[in-house]
Design a protein around this motif. Sequence first.
Motif, PDB file in Angstrom:
ATOM      1  N   SER A   1      12.218   5.850  38.304  1.00 29.79           N
ATOM      2  CA  SER A   1      11.475   4.690  37.795  1.00 29.79           C
ATOM      3  C   SER A   1      11.623   4.536  36.288  1.00 29.79           C
ATOM      4  CB  SER A   1       9.989   4.816  38.153  1.00 29.79           C
ATOM      5  OG  SER A   1       9.410   5.949  37.516  1.00 29.79           O
TER       6      SER A   1
ATOM      7  N   ARG B   1       9.949   7.085  41.276  1.00 34.13           N
ATOM      8  CA  ARG B   1       9.300   6.007  42.017  1.00 34.13           C
ATOM      9  C   ARG B   1       8.404   6.621  43.107  1.00 34.13           C
ATOM     10  NH1 ARG B   1      12.195   3.086  46.502  1.00 34.13           N
ATOM     11  NH2 ARG B   1      10.540   2.267  47.835  1.00 34.13           N
TER      12      ARG B   1
ATOM     13  N   MET C   1      21.842  10.358  38.767  1.00 32.78           N
ATOM     14  CA  MET C   1      21.223   9.744  39.955  1.00 32.78           C
ATOM     15  C   MET C   1      21.282  10.708  41.130  1.00 32.78           C
ATOM     16  SD  MET C   1      20.061   6.603  39.411  1.00 32.78           S
ATOM     17  CE  MET C   1      20.190   5.621  40.909  1.00 32.78           C
TER      18      MET C   1
ATOM     19  N   TYR D   1      13.969   3.915  33.307  1.00 38.17           N
ATOM     20  CA  TYR D   1      15.295   3.478  32.862  1.00 38.17           C
ATOM     21  C   TYR D   1      15.302   3.106  31.377  1.00 38.17           C
ATOM     22  CZ  TYR D   1      16.299   3.468  37.820  1.00 38.17           C
ATOM     23  OH  TYR D   1      16.465   3.850  39.129  1.00 38.17           O
TER      24      TYR D   1
ATOM     25  N   VAL E   1      21.090  -2.014  35.067  1.00 36.14           N
ATOM     26  CA  VAL E   1      20.313  -1.215  36.018  1.00 36.14           C
ATOM     27  C   VAL E   1      18.827  -1.361  35.717  1.00 36.14           C
ATOM     28  CG1 VAL E   1      19.852   1.110  36.888  1.00 36.14           C
ATOM     29  CG2 VAL E   1      22.193   0.439  36.314  1.00 36.14           C
TER      30      VAL E   1
ATOM     31  N   GLU F   1      16.334  -2.478  47.889  1.00 31.21           N
ATOM     32  CA  GLU F   1      16.571  -1.066  47.637  1.00 31.21           C
ATOM     33  C   GLU F   1      18.007  -0.907  47.143  1.00 31.21           C
ATOM     34  OE1 GLU F   1      14.484   1.395  47.692  1.00 31.21           O
ATOM     35  OE2 GLU F   1      12.864   1.025  49.124  1.00 31.21           O
ATOM     36  N   LEU F   2      18.506   0.302  47.109  1.00 38.22           N
ATOM     37  CA  LEU F   2      19.851   0.578  46.622  1.00 38.22           C
ATOM     38  C   LEU F   2      20.824   0.810  47.775  1.00 38.22           C
ATOM     39  CD1 LEU F   2      19.149   2.914  43.555  1.00 38.22           C
ATOM     40  CD2 LEU F   2      19.554   0.446  43.590  1.00 38.22           C
TER      41      LEU F   2
ATOM     42  N   TRP G   1      15.902  -3.041  38.160  1.00 33.88           N
ATOM     43  CA  TRP G   1      14.701  -2.312  38.568  1.00 33.88           C
ATOM     44  C   TRP G   1      13.443  -3.088  38.169  1.00 33.88           C
ATOM     45  CZ3 TRP G   1      12.268   0.777  41.574  1.00 33.88           C
ATOM     46  CH2 TRP G   1      11.071   1.402  41.187  1.00 33.88           C
TER      47      TRP G   1
ATOM     48  N   TRP H   1      15.561   3.508  45.745  1.00 36.03           N
ATOM     49  CA  TRP H   1      15.359   3.752  44.333  1.00 36.03           C
ATOM     50  C   TRP H   1      14.532   5.043  44.236  1.00 36.03           C
ATOM     51  CZ3 TRP H   1      17.149   0.678  40.340  1.00 36.03           C
ATOM     52  CH2 TRP H   1      17.517  -0.632  40.626  1.00 36.03           C
TER      53      TRP H   1
ATOM     54  N   CYS I   1      12.914  -5.916  40.478  1.00 37.52           N
ATOM     55  CA  CYS I   1      12.424  -5.450  41.785  1.00 37.52           C
ATOM     56  C   CYS I   1      10.931  -5.125  41.726  1.00 37.52           C
ATOM     57  CB  CYS I   1      13.203  -4.214  42.235  1.00 37.52           C
ATOM     58  SG  CYS I   1      14.894  -4.557  42.746  1.00 37.52           S
TER      59      CYS I   1
ATOM     60  N   TYR J   1      25.445  -5.850  44.199  1.00 37.64           N
ATOM     61  CA  TYR J   1      25.799  -4.563  43.594  1.00 37.64           C
ATOM     62  C   TYR J   1      27.312  -4.363  43.510  1.00 37.64           C
ATOM     63  CZ  TYR J   1      20.892  -3.078  44.198  1.00 37.64           C
ATOM     64  OH  TYR J   1      19.526  -2.957  44.135  1.00 37.64           O
TER      65      TYR J   1
ATOM     66  N   VAL K   1       9.231  -1.118  48.145  1.00 42.49           N
ATOM     67  CA  VAL K   1       9.418  -1.692  46.817  1.00 42.49           C
ATOM     68  C   VAL K   1       8.393  -2.789  46.542  1.00 42.49           C
ATOM     69  CG1 VAL K   1      10.991  -3.076  45.395  1.00 42.49           C
ATOM     70  CG2 VAL K   1      11.856  -1.100  46.654  1.00 42.49           C
TER      71      VAL K   1
END
Length: 884
Positions: A304, A320, A456, A306, A391, A407-408, A395, A301, A398, A364, A326
């Motif tokens: 931060s 982030r 992104m 969104y 999304v 994480e992504l 976040w 990520w 998380c 995902y 995380v």
Amino acid sequence: MEPGEDFCLFAMYDLLKSSLKICSKSVIFEPDEVNKPILKIPLKDCKRIEAVEENDGNPFKETKPACILVETKQVYLIKEGDVVAPYKYERGERNVIFQLDMPLKTEDVVQTLLQLHRASCLDKLGDQTAMIAANLQSRLARTSFDKNSFQSVTERPHMECEAEMVSPLVTNPGHVCITDHNLYFQPLNSYPDSVVQIGLHSVRRIYKRRHGLRPLGLEVFCTENDLCSDIYLKFYNTKDRDELYYYIATFLENHITEHTAESYMLQWQRGHISNYQYLLHLNNLADRSVNDLSQYPVFPWVISDYSSPQLDLLNPASFRDLSKPVGALNTERLERLLERYRDMPEPRFMYGSHYSSPGYVLFYLVRVAPEHMLCLQNGRYDHADRMFNSVGETWKNCLEGGTDFKELIPEFYGTDSSFLKNLLSLNLGRRQGGGRVGDVELPSWASEVDDFLQKMRAALESQHVSEHLHEWIDLIFGYKQRGSEAVAAHNVFHPLTYEGVIDCDSIEDPDQKIAMLTQILEFGQTPRQLFTTPHPQRITPRFHSVSSGTSLSTSPNDLSPASPSLDSFEDLTEESKTLAWSNMNKLALQSSHKIHKEVVTGIAGTLSGTSIFSTSQDSTLKMFSKEGGGLQRSISFSNMALSSCVMLPEDKTVVCSSWDNNVYFYSIAYGRRQDTLMGHDDAVSQVCWRDNQLYTASWDSTIKVWKCVAADISSNKRAHFELLAELEHESGVNTIALSPAGTLLASGTKEGSLSVWDIASCSLLHQIACHSGKIHQVAFSPDSRNILSVGEDSCLKVTDVQTGMLLSTVPAEDEQRCFCWDGNTVLSGGQSGNLLIWDLLSSKVIHKIPAHSGPVTCIWMNEQCSSVITGGEDKQIMFWKHQY
């Protein structure tokens, strides 16, 4: 799931032509007519399996087993109407009859089913697994690779062994055969193809893989697409895997040295590959693969924010904190986790779940891989409110959830947005508010899915992330992954996720062993550790940020840093350097002159380039006229060898170091020795000068820093050499170099140690055991970020100045003695007498120039890099020029 056999058959109850797949724990009947449901019959639910004989009523005619009867308590109906949906169950006893289109195989299939059925009915999971494995090995032993599949009758097989082809949630057993031209895999069940063939000439990269934390995997790539491979094989023993790996590696020039974490790091640090590409390379090297959901590539990520209507990538608050995992981003949650950690018995861990696991990956990807999710979760989707709905919500969870630290995945920074849209119109359930689960809800700053991915990517390649990405790499792939550094960084996960903590092969209890392997595969695995020292920061000024016009429509491969343009250089000297280094392979010999009686040890030239000075072990300093092509002066200070020389400003004085422990100052204008500095207890190996300070290195294990005002010396005044500092080493100092700004000093010793010193404080910044033997020369890159060194171990090594970390080790065919470099391209001279031109990013020699008849011992280059002079053990100096 392990497919074990595959036949084409007719189902007698409704005459549907279909494929029959016998897996390790179930029988799957897949009709050719796509609207008909796939039948899945768990073997543990079967009450009877037998062959049914054909009998037409003629007592004189021999009956033959032609059909297979399966009596079962329940059947799963999958993909009814060709719609991916949760499985339906039909409970109640029923008979299913299969008729094979190859009747002679009926008995063989029945026996296989009976063996697998017996295994599924065993009480202990370990016993089940052992019996299934024994059955599989028996079938593999009774078969071999069909060499009729060879592409050519002239092919020569090198080796054959058993292996499994790995894809998400499925491994397919079969036979591997490698020849002098091709790699083949022949599935035992001929599914999905009867044979997979890969030409060795088309292989671009191969990687050894861990599978279930065991060194059994091998992945082969035939394209430059780092995300998807051509085949992933899991072997039954490491010996077979390694033999196949090294055989294929012989077809890849410099394969082992090209694809190391250090070489990729150097490319990334200097701006030659993007952040996206670098993370893909690191994931590949750390055993992450899209074919293994328990080790799927992990990405961070980075954003931060969104919730804002606009995304500001120039505001650090939009990002982030990449220095923290995380789980440590929320201080209140972290404190609760640490309280539990402190009270926990050994082995302790801070987080009960991992940042990457099969469940998280499919969380995902459920919209594009729904069948994988259903397979993983026994035919059902997760609860609608726990799906990947938003999304921003993901976040937030998380950050605040007690067990969510994920994480992504790379898809968030790719170009395919399909995983964010419900293009298959899947019925993923209704949320508590009544709304159906559809497309993923995007942040308000994204107009649609492609815009979201573009932003992104822009964030990942931004200036801020580029300056801090090394901190996240330290956590995931680096020195903060394990040990005390991991504890200090609040980065400790369950011990089963780490390589080497558990040796599954040493566990004798089969139930415990299977339970352990299952937990490892389902919980997630920490990537293989690639770095054990702090990762260096990226050199950020060399690439675009969003503020300088990064296009939001570029692909990840296009987001690499911008190359320097001629407009950015301050003067024509920089243009000359760039031109010279890009054409270094066009160096041509102008003339050669044997003016010494022993090895040439040092070369210095005047600013105009008209006069050249050289030192030698014959104890003389020679002055040579480049224009006239003749020797002008020969000066001897003692009967001991001279080791180096340097020109002071205004071209009035040459400073020479000697094995007689002294440093000599020669006045060009007056043609005589002007001064002598007696400052060491052993031979002086090298001298350098900057900003009225003279640096002398000696075999007495010291470097001494002296006040040495060039104007006083050039005006023929008696100089006062004030000792400013003494830098002590553990062994004799053989070479030194100043950084371009004169703020740092690097030194190399006879025992191979490299040291980096701060000039202002005269303090030691780093000391690295760099070479196994004497270091011949060291030099800073033009930006002072890296140091290149060559030594007796025949290696070129690049060290990061900031961290002291060894970035790259490039082996040479012969020992290199001296060099010049521009930070990427190296011109070196070695034992063979040749001049070599290296591209450090690819770790290759890109050009070789025949030069001296013995080892090349010194290289001098003028400021514009347009003129090169070399000296060697053949007692010659050679003049070189670019031929454009």
